[in-house]
Design a protein around this motif. Structure first.
Motif, PDB file in Angstrom:
ATOM      1  N   LYS A  54       0.845  -1.201   0.000  1.00  0.00           N
ATOM      2  CA  LYS A  54       0.000   0.000   0.000  1.00  0.00           C
ATOM      3  C   LYS A  54       0.877   1.247   0.000  1.00  0.00           C
ATOM      4  N   GLY A  55       0.469   2.223  -0.798  1.00  0.00           N
ATOM      5  CA  GLY A  55       1.193   3.483  -0.871  1.00  0.00           C
ATOM      6  C   GLY A  55       2.367   3.475  -1.827  1.00  0.00           C
ATOM      7  N   LEU A  56       2.582   2.350  -2.525  1.00  0.00           N
ATOM      8  CA  LEU A  56       3.700   2.273  -3.464  1.00  0.00           C
ATOM      9  C   LEU A  56       3.264   2.668  -4.865  1.00  0.00           C
ATOM     10  N   ILE A  57       4.125   3.395  -5.534  1.00  0.00           N
ATOM     11  CA  ILE A  57       3.910   3.757  -6.935  1.00  0.00           C
ATOM     12  C   ILE A  57       5.089   3.182  -7.705  1.00  0.00           C
ATOM     13  N   LEU A  58       4.793   2.369  -8.692  1.00  0.00           N
ATOM     14  CA  LEU A  58       5.834   1.787  -9.533  1.00  0.00           C
ATOM     15  C   LEU A  58       6.115   2.721 -10.699  1.00  0.00           C
ATOM     16  N   GLU A  59       7.380   2.902 -11.018  1.00  0.00           N
ATOM     17  CA  GLU A  59       7.809   3.770 -12.129  1.00  0.00           C
ATOM     18  C   GLU A  59       7.223   5.175 -11.992  1.00  0.00           C
ATOM     19  N   LYS A  60       7.448   5.763 -10.831  1.00  0.00           N
ATOM     20  CA  LYS A  60       6.977   7.128 -10.547  1.00  0.00           C
ATOM     21  C   LYS A  60       7.788   8.137 -11.344  1.00  0.00           C
ATOM     22  N   GLU A  61       7.088   8.988 -12.085  1.00  0.00           N
ATOM     23  CA  GLU A  61       7.765  10.030 -12.864  1.00  0.00           C
ATOM     24  C   GLU A  61       8.167  11.174 -11.947  1.00  0.00           C
ATOM     25  N   ILE A  62       9.417  11.605 -12.102  1.00  0.00           N
ATOM     26  CA  ILE A  62       9.922  12.770 -11.380  1.00  0.00           C
ATOM     27  C   ILE A  62      10.598  13.693 -12.382  1.00  0.00           C
ATOM     28  N   VAL A  63      10.835  14.905 -11.975  1.00  0.00           N
ATOM     29  CA  VAL A  63      11.617  15.845 -12.768  1.00  0.00           C
ATOM     30  C   VAL A  63      12.900  16.105 -11.990  1.00  0.00           C
ATOM     31  N   THR A  64      14.033  15.854 -12.631  1.00  0.00           N
ATOM     32  CA  THR A  64      15.331  16.020 -11.969  1.00  0.00           C
ATOM     33  C   THR A  64      15.665  17.495 -11.805  1.00  0.00           C
ATOM     34  N   LEU A  65      16.729  17.764 -11.095  1.00  0.00           N
ATOM     35  CA  LEU A  65      17.160  19.150 -10.893  1.00  0.00           C
ATOM     36  C   LEU A  65      17.531  19.844 -12.195  1.00  0.00           C
ATOM     37  N   THR A  66      17.885  19.050 -13.223  1.00  0.00           N
ATOM     38  CA  THR A  66      18.220  19.636 -14.522  1.00  0.00           C
ATOM     39  C   THR A  66      16.996  19.783 -15.419  1.00  0.00           C
ATOM     40  N   GLY A  67      15.828  19.349 -14.920  1.00  0.00           N
ATOM     41  CA  GLY A  67      14.595  19.475 -15.688  1.00  0.00           C
ATOM     42  C   GLY A  67      14.250  18.264 -16.533  1.00  0.00           C
ATOM     43  N   ALA A  68      15.069  17.238 -16.488  1.00  0.00           N
ATOM     44  CA  ALA A  68      14.797  16.025 -17.262  1.00  0.00           C
ATOM     45  C   ALA A  68      13.804  15.135 -16.519  1.00  0.00           C
ATOM     46  N   LYS A  69      12.963  14.440 -17.272  1.00  0.00           N
ATOM     47  CA  LYS A  69      12.051  13.471 -16.673  1.00  0.00           C
ATOM     48  C   LYS A  69      12.799  12.171 -16.405  1.00  0.00           C
ATOM     49  N   ALA A  70      12.522  11.589 -15.255  1.00  0.00           N
ATOM     50  CA  ALA A  70      13.112  10.307 -14.892  1.00  0.00           C
ATOM     51  C   ALA A  70      12.043   9.499 -14.167  1.00  0.00           C
ATOM     52  N   TYR A  71      12.274   8.210 -14.033  1.00  0.00           N
ATOM     53  CA  TYR A  71      11.308   7.322 -13.392  1.00  0.00           C
ATOM     54  C   TYR A  71      11.998   6.523 -12.300  1.00  0.00           C
ATOM     55  N   ILE A  72      11.396   6.522 -11.112  1.00  0.00           N
ATOM     56  CA  ILE A  72      11.909   5.768  -9.978  1.00  0.00           C
ATOM     57  C   ILE A  72      11.195   4.423  -9.967  1.00  0.00           C
ATOM     58  N   ASP A  73      11.958   3.328  -9.824  1.00  0.00           N
ATOM     59  CA  ASP A  73      11.361   1.989  -9.855  1.00  0.00           C
ATOM     60  C   ASP A  73      10.217   1.845  -8.859  1.00  0.00           C
ATOM     61  N   VAL A  74      10.449   2.219  -7.618  1.00  0.00           N
ATOM     62  CA  VAL A  74       9.436   2.116  -6.570  1.00  0.00           C
ATOM     63  C   VAL A  74       9.479   3.386  -5.729  1.00  0.00           C
ATOM     64  N   PHE A  75       8.324   4.018  -5.578  1.00  0.00           N
ATOM     65  CA  PHE A  75       8.227   5.211  -4.745  1.00  0.00           C
ATOM     66  C   PHE A  75       7.182   4.957  -3.678  1.00  0.00           C
ATOM     67  N   ASP A  76       7.565   5.134  -2.411  1.00  0.00           N
ATOM     68  CA  ASP A  76       6.630   4.957  -1.300  1.00  0.00           C
ATOM     69  C   ASP A  76       6.113   6.333  -0.904  1.00  0.00           C
ATOM     70  N   GLU A  77       4.863   6.606  -1.272  1.00  0.00           N
ATOM     71  CA  GLU A  77       4.311   7.936  -1.015  1.00  0.00           C
ATOM     72  C   GLU A  77       3.978   8.143   0.465  1.00  0.00           C
ATOM     73  N   THR A  78       3.961   7.078   1.268  1.00  0.00           N
ATOM     74  CA  THR A  78       3.675   7.237   2.699  1.00  0.00           C
ATOM     75  C   THR A  78       4.862   7.839   3.447  1.00  0.00           C
ATOM     76  N   VAL A  79       6.072   7.616   2.942  1.00  0.00           N
ATOM     77  CA  VAL A  79       7.271   8.165   3.591  1.00  0.00           C
ATOM     78  C   VAL A  79       8.110   9.002   2.633  1.00  0.00           C
ATOM     79  N   PHE A  80       7.579   9.225   1.415  1.00  0.00           N
ATOM     80  CA  PHE A  80       8.245  10.044   0.397  1.00  0.00           C
ATOM     81  C   PHE A  80       9.671   9.557   0.155  1.00  0.00           C
ATOM     82  N   PHE A  81       9.767   8.282  -0.232  1.00  0.00           N
ATOM     83  CA  PHE A  81      11.064   7.632  -0.385  1.00  0.00           C
ATOM     84  C   PHE A  81      11.053   6.770  -1.636  1.00  0.00           C
TER      85      PHE A  81
END
Length: 99
Positions: A54-81
């Protein structure tokens, strides 16, 4: 495989299917390619700690500090990790440098 890990494997398949059904574009493409490394990360590392996906997002899209889109394999939105199953070298071949 122990009962708990067998249950975790079933829960992983359910999570992956649910997220594929909600995804589109590049995220869906990445979810279609989800492999053994991501499965093992979730079942052998995340499950013993959380006993849930519960609370996991697979392949979460993020924007890096340089503005590029990247995807994190597993993102836990309950602890922002975020967790990666593979290091930078594996992903480096997929990086595009749009200007």
């Amino acid at each position: 495989m122990s009962h708990s890990l067998a249950f975790a494997d079933k829960e992983y398949e359910t999570l992956l299917e649910e997220q594929r059904n909600m995804a589109s574009g590049p995220r869906l493409e990445l979810l279609q390619k989800h492999g053994e490394a991501e499965r093992k990360l979730l079942i052998n590392i995340v499950w013993p700690v959380k006993q849930s996906f519960k609370g996991l997002i697979l392949e979460k899209e993020i924007v890096t500090l340089t503005g590029a889109k990247a995807y994190i394999d597993v993102f836990d939105e309950t602890v922002f990790f975020g967790l990666e199953a593979e290091g930078y070298t594996v992903h480096a071949g997929n990086i595009t440098r749009a200007v």
